[in-house]
Motif scaffolding. Sequence first.
Motif, PDB file in Angstrom:
ATOM      1  N   MET A   1     -39.297  10.760   0.020  1.00  0.00           N
ATOM      2  CA  MET A   1     -39.932   9.655  -0.489  1.00  0.00           C
ATOM      3  C   MET A   1     -39.207   8.920  -2.118  1.00  0.00           C
ATOM      4  O   MET A   1     -38.767  10.376  -2.139  1.00  0.00           O
ATOM      5  N   ILE A   2     -38.707   7.979  -2.571  1.00  0.00           N
ATOM      6  CA  ILE A   2     -38.116   7.784  -3.814  1.00  0.00           C
ATOM      7  C   ILE A   2     -38.409   6.798  -4.994  1.00  0.00           C
ATOM      8  O   ILE A   2     -39.465   5.660  -4.033  1.00  0.00           O
ATOM      9  N   ALA A   3     -39.024   7.018  -6.149  1.00  0.00           N
ATOM     10  CA  ALA A   3     -39.206   5.983  -6.564  1.00  0.00           C
ATOM     11  C   ALA A   3     -38.811   5.867  -8.240  1.00  0.00           C
ATOM     12  O   ALA A   3     -37.832   6.973  -8.653  1.00  0.00           O
ATOM     13  N   ALA A   4     -39.307   5.061  -8.760  1.00  0.00           N
ATOM     14  CA  ALA A   4     -38.225   4.615  -9.901  1.00  0.00           C
ATOM     15  C   ALA A   4     -39.178   3.909 -10.781  1.00  0.00           C
ATOM     16  O   ALA A   4     -40.499   3.199 -10.362  1.00  0.00           O
ATOM     17  N   GLU A   5     -38.830   4.386 -12.510  1.00  0.00           N
ATOM     18  CA  GLU A   5     -40.132   2.758 -13.294  1.00  0.00           C
ATOM     19  C   GLU A   5     -39.273   2.379 -13.995  1.00  0.00           C
ATOM     20  O   GLU A   5     -38.481   2.517 -14.292  1.00  0.00           O
ATOM     21  N   THR A   6     -39.820   1.186 -13.972  1.00  0.00           N
ATOM     22  CA  THR A   6     -39.016   0.206 -14.640  1.00  0.00           C
ATOM     23  C   THR A   6     -39.758  -0.599 -16.007  1.00  0.00           C
ATOM     24  O   THR A   6     -41.241  -0.700 -15.526  1.00  0.00           O
ATOM     25  N   ALA A   7     -39.095  -1.479 -16.820  1.00  0.00           N
ATOM     26  CA  ALA A   7     -39.660  -2.236 -17.756  1.00  0.00           C
ATOM     27  C   ALA A   7     -40.638  -3.738 -16.413  1.00  0.00           C
ATOM     28  O   ALA A   7     -40.064  -4.142 -15.743  1.00  0.00           O
ATOM     29  N   ARG A   8     -41.243  -3.995 -16.726  1.00  0.00           N
ATOM     30  CA  ARG A   8     -42.563  -5.346 -16.618  1.00  0.00           C
ATOM     31  C   ARG A   8     -41.098  -6.547 -16.035  1.00  0.00           C
ATOM     32  O   ARG A   8     -40.772  -7.402 -15.933  1.00  0.00           O
TER      33      ARG A   8
ATOM     34  N   MET B   1     -33.966  -5.771 -11.861  1.00  0.00           N
ATOM     35  CA  MET B   1     -33.849  -4.123 -11.029  1.00  0.00           C
ATOM     36  C   MET B   1     -35.226  -4.216 -10.144  1.00  0.00           C
ATOM     37  O   MET B   1     -35.473  -3.999  -9.118  1.00  0.00           O
ATOM     38  N   ARG B   2     -36.924  -5.246 -10.381  1.00  0.00           N
ATOM     39  CA  ARG B   2     -37.645  -5.109  -9.701  1.00  0.00           C
ATOM     40  C   ARG B   2     -36.895  -5.944  -8.540  1.00  0.00           C
ATOM     41  O   ARG B   2     -37.740  -5.662  -7.295  1.00  0.00           O
ATOM     42  N   GLY B   3     -35.779  -7.077  -8.829  1.00  0.00           N
ATOM     43  CA  GLY B   3     -35.355  -7.874  -7.252  1.00  0.00           C
ATOM     44  C   GLY B   3     -34.755  -7.086  -6.618  1.00  0.00           C
ATOM     45  O   GLY B   3     -34.940  -7.235  -5.295  1.00  0.00           O
ATOM     46  N   LEU B   4     -34.032  -6.382  -7.487  1.00  0.00           N
ATOM     47  CA  LEU B   4     -33.310  -5.193  -6.309  1.00  0.00           C
ATOM     48  C   LEU B   4     -33.868  -4.433  -5.261  1.00  0.00           C
ATOM     49  O   LEU B   4     -34.006  -4.435  -4.770  1.00  0.00           O
ATOM     50  N   ALA B   5     -34.612  -3.646  -6.311  1.00  0.00           N
ATOM     51  CA  ALA B   5     -36.003  -2.758  -5.507  1.00  0.00           C
ATOM     52  C   ALA B   5     -36.551  -3.363  -4.650  1.00  0.00           C
ATOM     53  O   ALA B   5     -36.900  -2.695  -3.414  1.00  0.00           O
ATOM     54  N   ARG B   6     -36.837  -4.709  -4.512  1.00  0.00           N
ATOM     55  CA  ARG B   6     -37.814  -4.811  -3.609  1.00  0.00           C
ATOM     56  C   ARG B   6     -36.527  -5.912  -2.351  1.00  0.00           C
ATOM     57  O   ARG B   6     -36.875  -5.834  -0.931  1.00  0.00           O
ATOM     58  N   LYS B   7     -35.606  -5.723  -2.533  1.00  0.00           N
ATOM     59  CA  LYS B   7     -34.381  -6.292  -1.648  1.00  0.00           C
ATOM     60  C   LYS B   7     -34.345  -4.618  -0.684  1.00  0.00           C
ATOM     61  O   LYS B   7     -33.381  -5.138   0.513  1.00  0.00           O
ATOM     62  N   ALA B   8     -33.991  -3.849  -1.179  1.00  0.00           N
ATOM     63  CA  ALA B   8     -33.836  -2.617  -0.143  1.00  0.00           C
ATOM     64  C   ALA B   8     -35.124  -1.949  -0.024  1.00  0.00           C
ATOM     65  O   ALA B   8     -34.848  -1.002   0.110  1.00  0.00           O
TER      66      ALA B   8
ATOM     67  N   PHE C   1     -38.333  -1.294  -1.589  1.00  0.00           N
ATOM     68  CA  PHE C   1     -39.233  -0.456  -2.476  1.00  0.00           C
ATOM     69  C   PHE C   1     -40.833  -1.393  -2.829  1.00  0.00           C
ATOM     70  O   PHE C   1     -40.654  -2.896  -2.837  1.00  0.00           O
ATOM     71  N   SER C   2     -41.787  -0.519  -3.002  1.00  0.00           N
ATOM     72  CA  SER C   2     -42.343  -1.430  -3.013  1.00  0.00           C
ATOM     73  C   SER C   2     -43.760  -1.060  -5.020  1.00  0.00           C
ATOM     74  O   SER C   2     -43.162   0.249  -5.290  1.00  0.00           O
ATOM     75  N   ASP C   3     -44.327  -2.035  -5.336  1.00  0.00           N
ATOM     76  CA  ASP C   3     -45.160  -1.790  -6.775  1.00  0.00           C
ATOM     77  C   ASP C   3     -45.952  -1.219  -6.432  1.00  0.00           C
ATOM     78  O   ASP C   3     -47.123  -1.727  -5.607  1.00  0.00           O
TER      79      ASP C   3
ATOM     80  N   HIS D   1     -43.871   0.956 -11.534  1.00  0.00           N
ATOM     81  CA  HIS D   1     -43.362   2.239 -10.979  1.00  0.00           C
ATOM     82  C   HIS D   1     -43.612   1.469  -8.924  1.00  0.00           C
ATOM     83  O   HIS D   1     -44.492   1.339  -8.620  1.00  0.00           O
ATOM     84  N   LEU D   2     -42.304   1.665  -9.277  1.00  0.00           N
ATOM     85  CA  LEU D   2     -41.379   1.507  -7.912  1.00  0.00           C
ATOM     86  C   LEU D   2     -41.566   2.592  -6.374  1.00  0.00           C
ATOM     87  O   LEU D   2     -41.209   3.764  -7.143  1.00  0.00           O
TER      88      LEU D   2
END
Length: 178
Positions: free
Chosen positions: A138-145, A150-157, A159-161, A171-172
């Motif tokens: 499992m891999i995770a990250a936290e970013t500002a709302r 970053m949220r778009g990049l994570a979604r493309k890769a 990742f889920s909220d 938290h992704l």
Amino acid sequence: MSQLFPGAVVEPVELAEAKGLVCIRTASASDVENLSVYFTGLSATSRNKRFSGARADPGAVAAECIAKSGGLDHFTLLAELREDGRGRIVGEARYAYDAAARHGEFAISVADAFQRNGVGLQMMTAMETLAIDLGHEMIAAETARTNAEMRGLARKAGFSDTGLGDWQSVHLAKRLSR
């Protein structure tokens, strides 16, 4: 991997906009100065997003990124643009595995001029590949709302909220598999 890029983690990619090859490789002690230059060259907005607040000490941050790398549970990846035989750092990703939580956490940045060109996604793919090779699930990250990039990049890769963030953060997470 590539003879041109002996330390490459994934095959180098040519960026038409940059007129050069981008290589993703693990960082070494000799990269501290260039990583410091890279952090200094980020816009205030990009630095703020990467470090979740202002940091005025890019040299110390670069040294910390490199010093905590190595071994099985921590690494720093660099995206390096090769032009005319010279390398320039255009992105970095830092990964650390938390054995107690049983997941890896990461932070990533891409130089302003190279954002939205696939460098971030390439770095995340390389990071995930190394984490899988290390047996991490499992891999995770936290970013500002407010960090839409970053949220778009994570979604493309993929990742889920997770819903575990608070009113300021998201938290992704992503389950890793071969």
